[in-house]
Design an enzyme around this catalytic site. Structure first.
Site, PDB file in Angstrom:
ATOM      1  N   LYS A   1       0.695  -1.195   0.022  1.00  0.00           N
ATOM      2  CA  LYS A   1      -0.290   0.053   0.006  1.00  0.00           C
ATOM      3  C   LYS A   1       1.093   1.195   0.175  1.00  0.00           C
ATOM      4  O   LYS A   1       1.145   1.675   1.172  1.00  0.00           O
ATOM      5  CB  LYS A   1      -0.866  -0.011   1.987  1.00  0.00           C
ATOM      6  CG  LYS A   1      -1.695   1.291   1.138  1.00  0.00           C
ATOM      7  CD  LYS A   1      -2.861   0.474   2.078  1.00  0.00           C
ATOM      8  CE  LYS A   1      -4.321   1.487   2.504  1.00  0.00           C
ATOM      9  NZ  LYS A   1      -5.285   1.761   1.244  1.00  0.00           N
TER      10      LYS A   1
HETATM   11  N1  PPE Z   1      -8.629  -1.880  -2.618  1.00  0.00           N
HETATM   12  C1  PPE Z   1      -7.440  -0.219  -2.657  1.00  0.00           C
HETATM   13  C2  PPE Z   1      -6.900   0.403  -4.061  1.00  0.00           C
HETATM   14  C3  PPE Z   1      -7.629   0.054  -1.903  1.00  0.00           C
HETATM   15  O1  PPE Z   1      -7.337   1.560  -1.059  1.00  0.00           O
HETATM   16  C4  PPE Z   1      -8.259  -0.120  -0.367  1.00  0.00           C
HETATM   17  C5  PPE Z   1      -8.134   0.684   1.182  1.00  0.00           C
HETATM   18  C6  PPE Z   1      -8.621  -1.387  -0.577  1.00  0.00           C
HETATM   19  C7  PPE Z   1      -8.226  -1.904  -1.557  1.00  0.00           C
HETATM   20  C8  PPE Z   1      -9.001  -2.582   0.532  1.00  0.00           C
HETATM   21  O2  PPE Z   1      -8.492  -2.885   1.725  1.00  0.00           O
HETATM   22  P1  PPE Z   1      -8.450  -2.443   3.130  1.00  0.00           P
HETATM   23  O3  PPE Z   1      -9.113  -1.048   3.339  1.00  0.00           O
HETATM   24  O4  PPE Z   1      -7.731  -3.719   3.420  1.00  0.00           O
HETATM   25  O5  PPE Z   1      -9.724  -3.820   3.216  1.00  0.00           O
HETATM   26  N2  PPE Z   1      -8.018   1.387   0.609  1.00  0.00           N
HETATM   27  C9  PPE Z   1      -8.027   2.728   2.081  1.00  0.00           C
HETATM   28  C10 PPE Z   1      -7.851   4.262   1.856  1.00  0.00           C
HETATM   29  C11 PPE Z   1      -8.605   4.880   1.498  1.00  0.00           C
HETATM   30  C12 PPE Z   1      -8.945   6.093   0.619  1.00  0.00           C
HETATM   31  O6  PPE Z   1      -9.136   6.740   0.092  1.00  0.00           O
HETATM   32  O7  PPE Z   1      -8.401   6.824   1.895  1.00  0.00           O
HETATM   33  C13 PPE Z   1      -8.815   2.521   2.610  1.00  0.00           C
HETATM   34  O8  PPE Z   1     -10.316   2.079   2.584  1.00  0.00           O
HETATM   35  O9  PPE Z   1      -9.177   2.913   4.055  1.00  0.00           O
END
Ligand code: PPE
Length: 320
Positions: free
Chosen positions: A159
């Site tokens: 990330k």
């Molecule tokens: N894909 C991406 C590209 C992504 O950024 C997130 C989280 C996910 C999948 C889901 O991952 P998880 O949170 O572990 O279930 N995105 C984070 C950031 C959002 C933002 O705009 O800032 C979040 O959901 O916290």
């Protein structure tokens, strides 16, 4: 707008919100190599507060730093404790936690070998990511003109800050065309994920989600896979094309910020009946039961903390 709170954790200690500043020569600000997390804490049904899957999020931060060859200067346990300390210092019974590990000032150019790796943890109040309505009624998505990364161009398991440049462009494009969110395809043309969410579809009771080839290994995605299995719903990690998405009975996004958000339309085509269906409703219910501490099976995913010295009703529970 993020509402100003009291403190931010920076390099080992809490500092005043307004003093949490970085120098303009901060390396990550120039080149985008940094790692971050997004974590939520919830108020539980019994009145306590707990961070959801804190250990997994901190581990992913450490993994992201490892991939980025950034030496994280704190142990994972210390970072987990710091997340809770920051929530408590800001009086947040429920909140969003944003740890960021970044390369500080030192040399410029793309070989910052000896620049310090620094960490801050900010917390704020964050309601429903795509709006309260979105959780209830679903959102309208658009297949993006931007392609999700080919796994050898950007490290997709990490990330990383810079990874989000494409996500921002995709989101801007979707919003400017009147949609709520973008869905990016992978370099082979299969559905990948949203700008900040993983993607699921369901047809005839069979759930599918994108395999972890080029998408972020979402912790909410993992949670939903387990909850679907618990509910006896067949679920596969398998690629699917955009037309398979168009003819799905249901589609939904998962993410820490987005939680479980139904998708009611893609590219002007209604998904199923054009409203959240029974599968996503069931998953949403199961998800909120877990994060609010109403499912004892997953109490190990909840890391309790105290705000404002409120007495804890129960001792911290062991992890699953
Ligand atoms: N894909 C991406 C590209 C992504 O950024 C997130 C989280 C996910 C999948 C889901 O991952 P998880 O949170 O572990 O279930 N995105 C984070 C950031 C959002 C933002 O705009 O800032 C979040 O959901 O916290």
């Amino acid at each position: 707008m993020v509402e100003k709170l009291k403190s931010i954790w920076m390099d080992g200690k809490l500092v005043d919100w307004d003093d949490a500043q970085v120098h303009v020569l901060t390396h990550t600000l120039h080149y985008g190599l940094g790692a971050f997390e997004g974590i939520r804490s919830y108020e539980l049904a019994d009145g306590r507060s707990a961070v959801f899957r804190l250990r997994e999020h901190v581990r992913r931060l450490a993994d992201s730093c490892h991939i980025a060859q950034m030496q994280l200067p704190y142990a994972q346990d210390a970072l987990a404790a710091a997340c809770k300390e920051t929530l408590a210092a800001n009086g947040l019974k429920a909140g969003y936690i944003r740890p960021v590990a970044y390369i500080g000032a030192g040399v410029m150019g793309v070989h910052p070998q000896d620049n310090p790796v620094r960490v801050f943890i900010a917390t704020w109040k964050w309601g429903a990511y795509l709006g309260e309505e979105a959780l209830k009624k679903g959102i309208r998505a658009k297949i993006s003109s931007y392609t999700r990364f080919q796994p050898n161009s950007i490290m997709t398991r990490a990330k990383l800050c810079g990874n989000y440049a494409t996500g921002i462009l995709a989101k801007r494009e979707a919003k400017s065309l009147g949609f709520d969110e973008a869905i990016m395809l992978d370099s082979d043309g299969f559905c990948a994920e949203g700008s900040g969410e993983n993607l699921f579809i369901d047809r005839d009771g069979r759930i599918k989600t994108t395999p972890l080839t080029c998408v972020l290994p979402g912790i909410t995605r993992d949670t939903v896979l387990r909850l679907a299995q618990d509910a006896g719903l067949p679920v596969e990690e398998q690629r699917f094309s955009r037309d398979e998405l168009y003819i799905a009975d249901e589609a939904f996004f998962t993410g820490t910020a987005a939680e479980v958000t139904p998708i009611r339309e893609v590219d002007g085509r209604a998904i199923g009946k054009g409203e959240p269906g029974p599968v996503v409703k069931r998953i949403q219910e199961a998800f909120f039961a877990v994060v609010q501490g109403r499912n004892p099976k997953y109490s190990g995913w909840l890391d309790p903390y105290e705000v404002g010295g409120a007495p804890s009703k129960k001792p911290a529970r062991a992890r699953a």
